[in-house]
Design a protein around this motif. Structure first.
Motif, PDB file in Angstrom:
ATOM      1  N   ALA A  84      11.625   0.083   6.410  1.00 34.44           N
ATOM      2  CA  ALA A  84      11.291  -0.412   5.075  1.00 34.44           C
ATOM      3  C   ALA A  84      12.215  -1.531   4.610  1.00 34.44           C
ATOM      4  CB  ALA A  84      11.322   0.752   4.080  1.00 34.44           C
ATOM      5  N   TRP A  89       4.232   3.334   5.043  1.00 39.02           N
ATOM      6  CA  TRP A  89       2.908   2.716   5.051  1.00 39.02           C
ATOM      7  C   TRP A  89       2.947   1.254   4.617  1.00 39.02           C
ATOM      8  CZ3 TRP A  89       1.079   0.903   0.334  1.00 39.02           C
ATOM      9  CH2 TRP A  89       1.779   1.349  -0.806  1.00 39.02           C
ATOM     10  N   ASP A  90       4.048   0.824   4.027  1.00 41.03           N
ATOM     11  CA  ASP A  90       4.166  -0.571   3.590  1.00 41.03           C
ATOM     12  C   ASP A  90       3.959  -1.542   4.749  1.00 41.03           C
ATOM     13  OD1 ASP A  90       5.909   1.387   2.170  1.00 41.03           O
ATOM     14  OD2 ASP A  90       6.147  -0.257   0.747  1.00 41.03           O
ATOM     15  N   THR A  91       4.333  -1.129   5.956  1.00 36.67           N
ATOM     16  CA  THR A  91       4.156  -2.020   7.108  1.00 36.67           C
ATOM     17  C   THR A  91       2.694  -2.346   7.310  1.00 36.67           C
ATOM     18  OG1 THR A  91       6.130  -1.186   8.213  1.00 36.67           O
ATOM     19  CG2 THR A  91       4.489  -2.249   9.603  1.00 36.67           C
ATOM     20  N   TYR A 120       1.381  -4.376   3.981  1.00 38.37           N
ATOM     21  CA  TYR A 120       1.942  -5.662   3.590  1.00 38.37           C
ATOM     22  C   TYR A 120       2.420  -6.538   4.752  1.00 38.37           C
ATOM     23  CZ  TYR A 120       2.083  -3.115  -0.836  1.00 38.37           C
ATOM     24  OH  TYR A 120       1.739  -2.378  -1.926  1.00 38.37           O
ATOM     25  N   ASP A 138      -4.477   3.411   4.890  1.00 35.46           N
ATOM     26  CA  ASP A 138      -3.700   2.183   5.107  1.00 35.46           C
ATOM     27  C   ASP A 138      -3.681   1.805   6.582  1.00 35.46           C
ATOM     28  OD1 ASP A 138      -3.038   2.225   2.394  1.00 35.46           O
ATOM     29  OD2 ASP A 138      -1.220   3.374   2.740  1.00 35.46           O
ATOM     30  N   PRO A 171       0.053   5.704  -4.548  1.00 33.55           N
ATOM     31  CA  PRO A 171       1.023   4.896  -3.805  1.00 33.55           C
ATOM     32  C   PRO A 171       2.296   4.583  -4.583  1.00 33.55           C
ATOM     33  CG  PRO A 171      -1.183   4.049  -3.458  1.00 33.55           C
ATOM     34  CD  PRO A 171      -1.293   5.083  -4.534  1.00 33.55           C
ATOM     35  N   ASP A 198      -4.906  -0.124  -2.295  1.00 37.95           N
ATOM     36  CA  ASP A 198      -4.502  -1.218  -1.442  1.00 37.95           C
ATOM     37  C   ASP A 198      -5.184  -1.165  -0.081  1.00 37.95           C
ATOM     38  OD1 ASP A 198      -3.331   1.129  -0.796  1.00 37.95           O
ATOM     39  OD2 ASP A 198      -1.366   0.285  -0.343  1.00 37.95           O
TER      40      ASP A 198
END
Length: 273
Positions: free
Chosen positions: A74, A88-90, A93, A160, A215, A234
């Motif tokens: 992260a 999950w940001d990977t 985004y 995601d 989220p 998202d």
């Protein structure tokens, strides 16, 4: 055929010792130059914004270009926050950018998730779900969160990952990844959604999911999401697949999965709903 970019050369520390500093530096400069040629984004009229954007792009380069079968933490390589865990940001985004600019790296990151599928199946059994449920924060596929509510009810992570895979295949044409590895992941995440919710007469027969965490991570265990902040704001269209005798479809920016009867077992990836 999928679009490809030059692969990142395997200049390991061991090889760098063999070829010497000067040769390793030349190779490094070549790879970095290639990255900026295909990744540069120009922000006119604001030098400060351009500098911030360059730093962000450099952070992605630094954290992902040599990930080689591992995830992107992260905080990237810029700090020790989150203990190096992978979120999950990977997929939400970072992967969209890499899919457009460094698809070989994007493929490697997707394979990292695909290799976690056995652990995601075990995780689903632990929390009483069907299919596979990917963890909120992890290094090796096991849930590493100490915050029970967020680590257990953030089901949107499955969507995601499926969405990132869907977008990668559409943009690159990499059907080999889809049919060798991706289909299994998509079917298992679809089974999770199909088993998680139910048809509600009070909501006009819609398929709904209770006890979810948004989220934002802190609004936990809601009975249902609000119209302004659905389960997966998202992650848009994912897939349409067989789930028993049904096709499971996820619509863009909706909280509910729509399950419709179908006589054919189709595997497609589209935005038609």
């Amino acid at each position: 055929m999928p679009r490809t970019w030059p692969t990142v050369p395997g200049v390991t520390l061991y090889r760098a010792r063999g070829i010497g500093y000067a040769a390793a530096l030349v190779d490094h400069e070549r790879v970095v130059t290639q990255f900026w040629r295909r990744s540069e984004v120009v922000w006119e009229g604001s030098p400060a914004a351009q500098q911030a954007l360059h730093f962000s792009l450099f952070s992605i380069l630094q954290a992902s270009l040599r990930s080689e079968g591992h995830g992107v933490p992260a905080k990237g390589l810029t700090g020790t926050g989150y203990e190096g865990h992978y979120f999950w940001d990977t997929e939400a985004y970072v992967l969209p950018f890499l899919t457009h600019t460094s698809p070989n790296v994007a493929r490697s990151l997707l394979m990292h998730r695909i290799r976690m599928l056995p652990a995601a199946r075990r995780r689903a059994r632990e929390v009483g779900c069907a299919g596979a449920l990917f963890p909120w924060r992890t290094m090796n596929g096991e849930e590493a969160s100490a915050y029970y509510a967020a680590g257990t009810a953030q089901y949107h992570i499955d969507a995601d990952i499926a969405y990132a895979l869907d977008q990668y295949v559409k943009l690159t044409g990499d059907s080999d990844l889809l049919f060798r590895h991706g289909v299994e992941l998509l079917v298992e995440t679809a089974r999770m959604w199909a088993g998680l919710g139910f048809f509600s007469q009070r909501r006009g027969g819609r398929f709904v999911v209770h006890k979810v965490t948004r989220p934002d991570e802190y609004t936990t265990a809601l009975h249902r999401p609000t119209p302004r902040e659905p389960v997966c704001p998202d992650c848009g269209p994912v897939t349409r697949w067989p789930a028993g005798h049904h096709a499971l479809t996820f619509q863009p920016c909706t909280a509910s999965a729509q399950i419709t009867n179908t006589s054919s077992a189709m595997i497609s990836s589209d935005h038609s709903g």
